[in-house]
Design a protein around this motif. Structure first.
Motif, short mmCIF file in Angstrom:
data_model
loop_
_atom_site.label_atom_id
_atom_site.label_comp_id
_atom_site.label_asym_id
_atom_site.label_seq_id
_atom_site.Cartn_x
_atom_site.Cartn_y
_atom_site.Cartn_z
N LEU A 8 0.83 -1.20 0.00
CA LEU A 8 0.00 0.00 0.00
C LEU A 8 0.87 1.26 0.00
O LEU A 8 0.60 2.22 -0.74
CB LEU A 8 -0.94 0.00 1.21
CG LEU A 8 -1.93 1.15 1.30
CD1 LEU A 8 -2.84 1.16 0.07
CD2 LEU A 8 -2.77 1.04 2.55
N ALA A 9 1.92 1.29 0.80
CA ALA A 9 2.82 2.44 0.84
C ALA A 9 3.53 2.62 -0.50
O ALA A 9 3.69 3.75 -0.98
CB ALA A 9 3.84 2.26 1.96
N GLY A 10 3.94 1.54 -1.13
CA GLY A 10 4.60 1.61 -2.44
C GLY A 10 3.67 2.14 -3.51
O GLY A 10 4.05 2.99 -4.33
N LEU A 11 2.42 1.66 -3.53
CA LEU A 11 1.45 2.14 -4.51
C LEU A 11 1.11 3.61 -4.30
O LEU A 11 0.97 4.38 -5.25
CB LEU A 11 0.18 1.29 -4.46
CG LEU A 11 0.33 -0.14 -4.99
CD1 LEU A 11 -0.96 -0.93 -4.76
CD2 LEU A 11 0.71 -0.14 -6.45
N THR A 12 1.00 4.01 -3.04
CA THR A 12 0.72 5.42 -2.73
C THR A 12 1.87 6.31 -3.20
O THR A 12 1.64 7.35 -3.81
CB THR A 12 0.50 5.60 -1.21
OG1 THR A 12 -0.59 4.77 -0.81
CG2 THR A 12 0.19 7.04 -0.87
N GLY A 13 3.09 5.91 -2.95
CA GLY A 13 4.25 6.68 -3.40
C GLY A 13 4.32 6.78 -4.91
O GLY A 13 4.63 7.83 -5.46
#
Length: 102
Positions: A8-13
């Motif tokens: 989720l953090a990777g996709l948000t970034g």
């Protein structure tokens, strides 16, 4: 941190990076560029007419390459003939790059 949070953090970034990159490559509209110029120039000039070429062109200003909108305006002084000016505005930021009396 579990795998779900990491993904989720990777996709948000990645999404934020895409939006920022997309925003940096967009140009302002020629109408907005002309409006910005008229607002700023009206502080020093009495503008009676203005025009702008709606298709940005590549130009070198002071040795640097820009995508610019070209245009012009007329300035009236009471009791004398109108003065004509031509300008180049950075199509990406709306910054006035060049103003020349013709």
């Amino acid at each position: 941190m579990n795998w779900r949070n990491l993904i989720l953090a990777g996709l948000t970034g990645a999404a934020i990076g895409y939006v920022v990159t997309k925003k940096q490559t967009e140009s302002i509209t020629p109408e907005k560029a002309l409006k910005l110029l008229k607002e700023k120039a009206s502080e020093h000039y009495s503008i009676t007419g203005a025009w702008i070429i709606v298709k940005p062109e590549n130009a070198k200003v002071h040795g640097l390459s820009y995508s610019v909108y070209k245009g012009g305006f007329s300035h009236s002084i009471a009791g004398s003939e109108a003065a004509h000016y031509e300008f180049q505005i950075d199509a990406g930021t709306g910054t006035l790059l060049n103003l020349v009396q013709k």
